[in-house]
Structures are given as structure tokens and as C-alpha cells.
Scaffold this motif. Structure first.
Motif, mmCIF file in Angstrom:
data_model
loop_
_atom_site.group_PDB
_atom_site.id
_atom_site.type_symbol
_atom_site.label_atom_id
_atom_site.label_comp_id
_atom_site.label_asym_id
_atom_site.label_seq_id
_atom_site.Cartn_x
_atom_site.Cartn_y
_atom_site.Cartn_z
ATOM 1 N N THR A 22 0.836 -1.199 0.000
ATOM 2 C CA THR A 22 0.000 0.000 0.000
ATOM 3 C C THR A 22 0.873 1.251 0.000
ATOM 4 O O THR A 22 0.585 2.220 -0.719
ATOM 5 N N TRP A 78 2.257 1.753 -3.451
ATOM 6 C CA TRP A 78 1.246 2.267 -4.384
ATOM 7 C C TRP A 78 0.975 3.750 -4.128
ATOM 8 O O TRP A 78 0.745 4.520 -5.066
ATOM 9 N N THR A 115 3.851 5.569 -5.654
ATOM 10 C CA THR A 115 3.655 5.608 -7.104
ATOM 11 C C THR A 115 2.653 6.695 -7.479
ATOM 12 O O THR A 115 2.877 7.479 -8.405
ATOM 13 N N VAL A 166 6.407 0.944 -8.868
ATOM 14 C CA VAL A 166 5.477 -0.139 -9.212
ATOM 15 C C VAL A 166 6.169 -1.487 -9.048
ATOM 16 O O VAL A 166 5.588 -2.444 -8.510
ATOM 17 N N ALA A 198 6.307 -2.278 -5.454
ATOM 18 C CA ALA A 198 4.988 -2.663 -4.948
ATOM 19 C C ALA A 198 4.676 -4.104 -5.321
ATOM 20 O O ALA A 198 4.151 -4.869 -4.495
#
Length: 141
Positions: A5, A8, A11, A34, A37
């Protein structure tokens, strides 16, 4: 909050900053986030996530920079039609002087034109290829 999380969110923050600044390189760094993640989703530890984010993001930046540098074929300013709107225009040369220049009427005034070295000048239509100071360098149209 879980590690995926957080990645993300990082990102999303990178993409948001890129949209505000227009810096395409930030998208490459977003690719690194990414990748981290996805590694976090697969259960990789934080060290692997950070190394992966650095390698993917940094590698993408380097690859994109090299690609852009290799594809730059823009003409210098004096011969670039994006800089000088006279490039590509046509002028009519009536006669050439002994020194390789001619005088033409262009855009409402008299201009001195010259031809490329080694070219036999002939009267007629010529295309402006470059600006050399306040002279027009022309090629036969």
C-alpha cells in the motif's frame, strides 16, 4: 499500513507530481515504485524492494535518456525551421555577383543571398537553407 500500500501511494504521488511538472522522467521513477509494490505483494523484504525500485526506476531513466540522446537530429538554430521561419522559403535570384552573392527582394526588403561552397550558382528559384548572420544561404530549388 502494509508495504504494498505504501509503494502504491508513493507511485501515485510520483505520478501526481509528474502531471503537475510535465517531467517525463518521473514516470520512469514511478515504474520503479510499481516494481517495488509488486515485489512487496510477492513477499519480498524491504531491502529487495528498495533495490528493485532503484534498479528499475534508475535503469528506466538511463535507458530513456540514452534513447532521447540518440534520436536527437535537430538542425542547429541557423538551419532549423522551428527557430527561423525563413528556412524552406523560396527566393528568386536574377543574377549572381562575381563574389558568389546576389541581392534578392524578399519579405519587402533587399536581402543578400549566397550559395554553398563548391556549387556553380545559376539564376532562378532557390530555397533558403540557412541563415548566416544577416545573409540567406540558398540551395537550388
Amino acid at each position: 499500513m502494509s508495504q504494498p500500500t505504501l509503494w502504491w501511494l508513493v507511485t501515485g504521488a510520483i505520478v501526481a507530481v509528474e502531471l503537475l511538472t510535465g517531467t517525463f522522467y518521473l514516470l520512469m521513477l514511478g515504474l520503479g515504485a510499481v516494481a517495488a509494490a509488486l515485489a512487496a505483494h510477492l513477499g519480498a523484504n524491504l531491502t529487495v524492494q528498495l533495490v528493485l525500485a532503484s534498479l528499475v526506476g534508475g535503469g528506466a531513466v538511463v535507458v530513456w535518456h540514452l534513447k532521447r540522446a540518440a534520436s536527437r537530429t535537430e538542425a542547429p538554430a541557423q538551419a532549423n525551421a522551428n527557430v527561423n521561419l525563413d528556412i524552406g522559403e523560396t527566393v528568386q535570384v536574377g543574377s549572381w555577383n562575381a563574389d558568389g552573392t546576389a541581392s534578392v527582394h524578399y519579405r519587402g526588403t533587399q536581402w543578400t543571398v549566397m550559395h554553398r561552397a563548391g556549387i556553380n550558382p545559376t539564376p532562378g528559384a532557390h530555397r533558403v537553407a540557412e541563415m548566416v548572420g544577416n545573409r540567406l544561404l540558398v540551395d537550388k530549388a
